[in-house]
Design an enzyme around this catalytic site. Structure first.
Site, PDB file in Angstrom:
ATOM      1  N   HIS A 116       0.855  -1.190   0.000  1.00 59.57           N
ATOM      2  CA  HIS A 116       0.000   0.000   0.000  1.00 59.57           C
ATOM      3  C   HIS A 116       0.891   1.240   0.000  1.00 59.57           C
ATOM      4  O   HIS A 116       1.912   1.268   0.675  1.00 59.57           O
ATOM      5  CB  HIS A 116      -0.880  -0.005   1.258  1.00 59.57           C
ATOM      6  CG  HIS A 116      -1.938   1.042   1.256  1.00 59.57           C
ATOM      7  ND1 HIS A 116      -1.701   2.352   1.612  1.00 59.57           N
ATOM      8  CD2 HIS A 116      -3.245   0.975   0.902  1.00 59.57           C
ATOM      9  CE1 HIS A 116      -2.839   3.032   1.498  1.00 59.57           C
ATOM     10  NE2 HIS A 116      -3.783   2.240   1.061  1.00 59.57           N
ATOM     11  N   CYS A 170      -3.665   2.710  -4.808  1.00 62.53           N
ATOM     12  CA  CYS A 170      -4.650   3.489  -4.045  1.00 62.53           C
ATOM     13  C   CYS A 170      -4.648   4.907  -4.607  1.00 62.53           C
ATOM     14  O   CYS A 170      -3.688   5.662  -4.397  1.00 62.53           O
ATOM     15  CB  CYS A 170      -4.292   3.478  -2.565  1.00 62.53           C
ATOM     16  SG  CYS A 170      -5.358   4.545  -1.576  1.00 62.53           S
ATOM     17  N   HIS A 212      -7.593   0.415  -4.710  1.00 62.08           N
ATOM     18  CA  HIS A 212      -8.430   1.247  -3.842  1.00 62.08           C
ATOM     19  C   HIS A 212      -8.784   2.471  -4.665  1.00 62.08           C
ATOM     20  O   HIS A 212      -7.883   3.199  -5.084  1.00 62.08           O
ATOM     21  CB  HIS A 212      -7.643   1.752  -2.631  1.00 62.08           C
ATOM     22  CG  HIS A 212      -7.308   0.708  -1.621  1.00 62.08           C
ATOM     23  ND1 HIS A 212      -6.588   1.013  -0.469  1.00 62.08           N
ATOM     24  CD2 HIS A 212      -7.591  -0.607  -1.552  1.00 62.08           C
ATOM     25  CE1 HIS A 212      -6.447  -0.098   0.247  1.00 62.08           C
ATOM     26  NE2 HIS A 212      -7.036  -1.093  -0.391  1.00 62.08           N
ATOM     27  N   ASP A 262     -13.043   3.218  -1.541  1.00 61.08           N
ATOM     28  CA  ASP A 262     -12.214   3.444  -0.360  1.00 61.08           C
ATOM     29  C   ASP A 262     -12.971   4.362   0.585  1.00 61.08           C
ATOM     30  O   ASP A 262     -14.195   4.415   0.552  1.00 61.08           O
ATOM     31  CB  ASP A 262     -10.848   3.981  -0.811  1.00 61.08           C
ATOM     32  CG  ASP A 262      -9.747   3.720   0.198  1.00 61.08           C
ATOM     33  OD1 ASP A 262     -10.012   3.074   1.226  1.00 61.08           O
ATOM     34  OD2 ASP A 262      -8.629   4.155  -0.046  1.00 61.08           O
ATOM     35  N   HIS A 263     -12.247   5.075   1.409  1.00 55.69           N
ATOM     36  CA  HIS A 263     -12.901   5.921   2.414  1.00 55.69           C
ATOM     37  C   HIS A 263     -14.146   6.598   1.835  1.00 55.69           C
ATOM     38  O   HIS A 263     -14.093   7.182   0.764  1.00 55.69           O
ATOM     39  CB  HIS A 263     -11.960   7.027   2.876  1.00 55.69           C
ATOM     40  CG  HIS A 263     -10.671   6.502   3.394  1.00 55.69           C
ATOM     41  ND1 HIS A 263      -9.625   7.324   3.709  1.00 55.69           N
ATOM     42  CD2 HIS A 263     -10.260   5.243   3.668  1.00 55.69           C
ATOM     43  CE1 HIS A 263      -8.612   6.583   4.141  1.00 55.69           C
ATOM     44  NE2 HIS A 263      -8.968   5.319   4.121  1.00 55.69           N
ATOM     45  N   TYR A 266     -15.208   4.523   6.882  1.00 56.39           N
ATOM     46  CA  TYR A 266     -15.642   3.149   6.621  1.00 56.39           C
ATOM     47  C   TYR A 266     -17.105   2.867   6.959  1.00 56.39           C
ATOM     48  O   TYR A 266     -17.449   1.776   7.400  1.00 56.39           O
ATOM     49  CB  TYR A 266     -14.698   2.160   7.310  1.00 56.39           C
ATOM     50  CG  TYR A 266     -13.364   2.088   6.602  1.00 56.39           C
ATOM     51  CD1 TYR A 266     -13.233   1.366   5.420  1.00 56.39           C
ATOM     52  CD2 TYR A 266     -12.249   2.786   7.063  1.00 56.39           C
ATOM     53  CE1 TYR A 266     -12.026   1.323   4.738  1.00 56.39           C
ATOM     54  CE2 TYR A 266     -11.038   2.744   6.391  1.00 56.39           C
ATOM     55  CZ  TYR A 266     -10.940   2.001   5.225  1.00 56.39           C
ATOM     56  OH  TYR A 266      -9.748   1.952   4.537  1.00 56.39           O
TER      57      TYR A 266
HETATM   58  C1  DNO Z   1      -6.578   3.289   5.533  1.00 51.80           C
HETATM   59  C2  DNO Z   1      -5.994   2.155   4.799  1.00 51.80           C
HETATM   60  C3  DNO Z   1      -4.623   1.779   5.295  1.00 51.80           C
HETATM   61  C4  DNO Z   1      -4.166   0.501   4.639  1.00 51.80           C
HETATM   62  C5  DNO Z   1      -2.804   0.046   5.110  1.00 51.80           C
HETATM   63  C6  DNO Z   1      -2.365  -1.182   4.369  1.00 51.80           C
HETATM   64  O1  DNO Z   1      -7.745   3.476   5.516  1.00 51.80           O
HETATM   65  O2  DNO Z   1      -5.987   2.373   3.438  1.00 51.80           O
HETATM   66  O3  DNO Z   1      -4.674   1.618   6.680  1.00 51.80           O
HETATM   67  O4  DNO Z   1      -5.078  -0.503   4.919  1.00 51.80           O
HETATM   68  O5  DNO Z   1      -1.861   1.036   4.936  1.00 51.80           O
HETATM   69  O6  DNO Z   1      -1.457  -1.889   5.148  1.00 51.80           O
END
Ligand code: DNO
Length: 361
Positions: A208, A246, A273, A318-319, A332
């Site tokens: 990531h 991401c 992501h 994602d978020h 989330y």
């Molecule tokens: C946050 C996530 C990160 C991700 C980590 C992967 O919302 O995108 O915490 O899961 O960095 O290890």
């Protein structure tokens, strides 16, 4: 064809239920983890099996793990790192034996992702995670945890485990001699050690990016741009050494051309992501709805680039914003991520149909 998924933190940790995820159109799988595992320890077979069964019972599958976290000794390169690498290898083996083939992890020192606000209000009344460089520059890293914790709606945030945060000062000292070169070398050492088990069980490792994609609190950060990614792919040139693309993390740096980066990573993106950001200035951004028009990214171009390189791994919204009165872990909640999944599915369908129909004509 990509596989649309949603992240799920597990019963007892997530306000969102598996049956709710099952009802989001097009979502067939989840990305999950043993949320109470401690970095460095080996995952218990029984717990992995139970997680798998619970997910299967709801009609979903586990499409990957986010995350199996890396112990700081591995990132620092301390003498005891081999012990933790052994444990990591054993965890990968156990996951492989349970038919799990994608593992997301990060190599960020001390802090995982960093935001300075977890509930900034937007014009429509929704709240979002936001980042202001000035706020980071003004805070002592040891206070960072307290400020994040107070806005977390009572949830433990991923990467911000209280146990680790209690030792922030000590951790900073241990990273004193770790610069970018050393961090690269430590990552290489780790990857070389785990590649045999990844090859044996066909496990795609998906690093990531650092979020934001630059150094915070003077700590080194390396997974930040196209050049560093190329270096990482080359230094352990194995298809199982891949990335989580991401958009929201790489996109924190407007110099990162996201579709171009995606194209440069053909065959090495094992997880995506997809989310959008809205910049108020170069040093201040907030997380927007997934829709292109709500932020600064061209989401069509991002999804198109993934489509064009033949991306067929798990993808997830994602978020999300906190909307409709939902109380959940910041970023989330169910509602806005479900809207995000639906939107990405819509983009994908349109891109796929327009390109295959063009070919047929
Ligand atoms: C946050 C996530 C990160 C991700 C980590 C992967 O919302 O995108 O915490 O899961 O960095 O290890």
């Amino acid at each position: 064809m990509m596989k649309m998924t949603m992240r799920w933190f597990g019963t007892g940790f997530d306000s969102v239920k598996l049956w709710q995820i099952r009802q989001v159109p097009g979502v067939k799988g989840v990305i999950t983890t043993l949320y109470d595992s401690v970095p460095g320890e080996t995952w218990e077979v029984g717990k992995i099996k139970a997680l798998k069964e619970e997910v299967a019972a709801s009609g979903l599958t586990i499409e990957g793990i986010e995350s199996v976290n890396i112990h700081d000794a591995i990132k620092i390169g301390s003498p005891d790192r081999d012990r933790y690498i052994e444990n990591y290898i054993e965890t990968l083996k156990r996951l492989g034996e349970q038919d799990i083939h994608m593992v997301c992890y990060n190599f960020m020192p001390v802090f995982d992702w960093t935001r300075t606000e977890l509930a900034r209000k937007r014009a429509d009344g929704s709240t979002v995670l936001a980042y202001t460089q000035a706020a980071i520059d003004a805070v002592d890293p040891a206070e960072m945890f307290a400020s994040i914790d107070k806005d977390s709606n009572g949830f433990c945030l991923p990467g911000w485990e209280p146990e680790r945060m209690a030792t922030v000062k000590e951790l900073f000292e241990k990273y004193q001699d770790v610069d970018e070169e050393k961090l690269f070398a430590n990552l290489k050492y780790f990857l070389e050690a785990i590649m045999p088990v990844c090859n044996k069980y066909d496990i795609n490792m998906a690093i990531h990016p650092d979020d934001p994609a630059w150094s915070v609190f003077g700590l080194p950060r390396i997974i930040t741009n196209k050049e560093n990614l190329a270096r990482m792919m080359k230094m352990v040139d194995d298809p199982h050494n891949g990335v989580t693309f991401c958009s929201g993390s790489y996109g924190t740096n407007p110099d990162n051309d996201l579709p171009d980066m995606i194209r440069s990573l053909k065959g090495r993106i094992h997880f995506a992501h997809v989310r959008n950001l809205k910049f108020n200035s170069r040093d201040d951004f907030e997380e927007a709805a997934h829709l292109s028009a709500d932020g600064d990214f061209d989401m069509y171009e991002i999804v198109k680039a993934l489509y064009d390189i033949g991306f067929d791994g798990p993808i997830r919204p994602d978020h999300g914003r906190m909307i409709w009165g939902e109380v959940a872990m910041p970023g989330y909640g169910l509602y806005d991520r479900a809207l995000g999944a639906t939107y990405i599915n819509g983009l994908w369908e349109a891109i796929e149909k327009s390109s295959t129909r063009k070919d047929e004509r």
